[in-house]
Design a protein around this motif. Structure first.
Motif, PDB file in Angstrom:
ATOM      1  N   PRO A 153       0.827  -1.210   0.000  1.00  0.00           N
ATOM      2  CA  PRO A 153       0.000   0.000   0.000  1.00  0.00           C
ATOM      3  C   PRO A 153       0.859   1.257   0.000  1.00  0.00           C
ATOM      4  N   ARG A 202      -8.128  -0.136  -3.895  1.00  0.00           N
ATOM      5  CA  ARG A 202      -8.788   0.107  -2.616  1.00  0.00           C
ATOM      6  C   ARG A 202      -8.117   1.274  -1.900  1.00  0.00           C
ATOM      7  N   TYR A 203      -8.934   2.026  -1.159  1.00  0.00           N
ATOM      8  CA  TYR A 203      -8.444   3.141  -0.364  1.00  0.00           C
ATOM      9  C   TYR A 203      -8.800   2.887   1.092  1.00  0.00           C
ATOM     10  N   ASP A 204      -7.777   2.914   1.946  1.00  0.00           N
ATOM     11  CA  ASP A 204      -8.000   2.648   3.363  1.00  0.00           C
ATOM     12  C   ASP A 204      -6.949   3.379   4.179  1.00  0.00           C
ATOM     13  N   MET A 240      -4.313   5.272   2.375  1.00  0.00           N
ATOM     14  CA  MET A 240      -3.432   4.487   1.515  1.00  0.00           C
ATOM     15  C   MET A 240      -4.215   3.944   0.328  1.00  0.00           C
ATOM     16  N   VAL A 241      -3.507   3.732  -0.778  1.00  0.00           N
ATOM     17  CA  VAL A 241      -4.084   3.053  -1.929  1.00  0.00           C
ATOM     18  C   VAL A 241      -3.384   1.712  -2.076  1.00  0.00           C
ATOM     19  N   SER A 242      -4.151   0.679  -2.342  1.00  0.00           N
ATOM     20  CA  SER A 242      -3.595  -0.651  -2.592  1.00  0.00           C
ATOM     21  C   SER A 242      -4.243  -1.237  -3.825  1.00  0.00           C
ATOM     22  N   CYS A 243      -3.538  -2.157  -4.451  1.00  0.00           N
ATOM     23  CA  CYS A 243      -4.009  -2.727  -5.717  1.00  0.00           C
ATOM     24  C   CYS A 243      -3.576  -4.184  -5.789  1.00  0.00           C
TER      25      CYS A 243
END
Length: 337
Positions: free
Chosen positions: A123, A318-320, A323-326
């Motif tokens: 992330p 995804r945003y959490d 943070m952005v994760s892929c």
């Protein structure tokens, strides 16, 4: 050209309406149309999405026409390096390059990040962008980004109004990393007036204050905060020509023509002693996923594009917690055809 099987090229444009109008210096966007490329070898396929470079009139209609004009060469089977030779930097090559990366990933059965030579992905802290508006409205928007730990403000070139915008957001969100993006809106006199406000409000990045082609406007400007190039540096060649005006290089795959050149720019910018940033247009997660790979190499990450759309693709980034994760399911060997 590659010895791989002949490819079938599919092209389409998508309108990608935004959830709300978005304002920057000189433009108001209600949609961010994109061109989508799919390459199919009969067993595997690969996809790429690009919005192009609006301020160069690199728009989906032109991108579609460019790719169609090279259909025979593309379908004959080509490598990513072939694509860099065949097409100029810009959106058409970005969509093609990203489709080639995913196709290669699916053929090999390994994630794109591994093909790119990375040890892994994780992330990334991303900025969340607030469009230009009245100061109180921008402060409200910044508060609405409850999870954000980094916020970027769009400015319009009115030094007094922009200073008020920055102050309002800083008062509303005193804890966040704060950057500003002028989108070419300033000239030397007005920029000099803005600089004290940047220092006073603890702004960490000033992106593209000058007009493209007028980089000498920055000569004599005190870099009281790091200055980033966006519109001024599109590709690897322009990095060599103009890097000395800037502290940070914002790499966008739509500008440089894909992940292949984006990774090259990141490496060269490091050699030149520059910080590296990754940005994106308001594309879907299919556009954000290749930029996420590049983001693993960057100091500043601005990958909030999908949040502005009325509808994103599934699966999505995804945003959490700011943070952005892929996951690999979004773009790569495990993605749905």
């Amino acid at each position: 050209m590659s010895s791989q099987p002949r490819l079938r090229l599919s092209l389409r444009n998508e309108p990608l309406p935004l959830a709300h109008p978005f304002r920057i210096s000189g433009y108001v966007f209600e949609a961010m149309p994109a061109t989508v490329v799919t390459l199919d070898d009969g067993t595997h396929d690969g996809r790429g999405e690009a919005a192009g470079v609006y301020y160069l009139d690199d728009v989906p209609e032109r991108m579609l026409a460019t790719l169609e004009s090279h259909r025979e060469a593309i379908e004959a089977g080509l490598s990513r390096e072939d694509a860099r030779t065949l097409l100029p930097a810009g959106g058409a090559r970005n969509a093609l390059d990203c489709a080639l990366w995913e196709l290669e990933s699916r053929r090999a059965g390994v994630p794109v990040w591994k093909l790119a030579g990375l040890d892994g992905v994780g992330p990334l802290l991303t900025t969340f962008t607030v469009g230009a508006d009245e100061p109180s409205a921008m402060a409200t928007a910044a508060v609405a980004y409850a999870q954000a730990r980094a916020i970027k403000l769009k400015l319009t070139g009115d030094a007094d109004l922009d200073a008020a915008r920055i102050a309002a957001v800083r008062a509303a969100r005193p804890e966040v990393w704060l950057g500003v993006d002028a989108n070419q809106g300033y000239v030397p006199d007005t920029l000099q007036r803005l600089l004290p406000a940047l220092v006073a409000q603890r702004v960490s990045l000033l992106e593209q204050p000058c007009r493209r082609g007028f980089e000498t406007d920055l000569d004599g400007i005190d870099h009281v905060v790091p200055i980033a190039a966006d519109e001024s540096i599109l590709d690897l060649a322009e990095l060599e020509q103009r890097h000395h005006h800037f502290d940070v290089i914002n790499i966008k795959l739509d500008k440089c023509g894909g992940l292949t050149e984006g990774l090259m720019i990141a490496r060269r910018a490091r050699e030149l002693g520059k910080q590296v940033m990754v940005g994106n247009m308001c594309g879907t997660s299919l556009a954000a996923a290749p930029a996420f790979v590049l983001g693993q190499c960057c100091d500043v990450v601005d990958l909030d594009g999908p949040i502005f759309l009325a509808r994103d693709r599934t699966p999505s980034v995804r945003y959490d917690d700011g943070m952005v994760s892929c996951s690999d399911e979004v773009w790569g060997p495990a993605a749905a055809a």
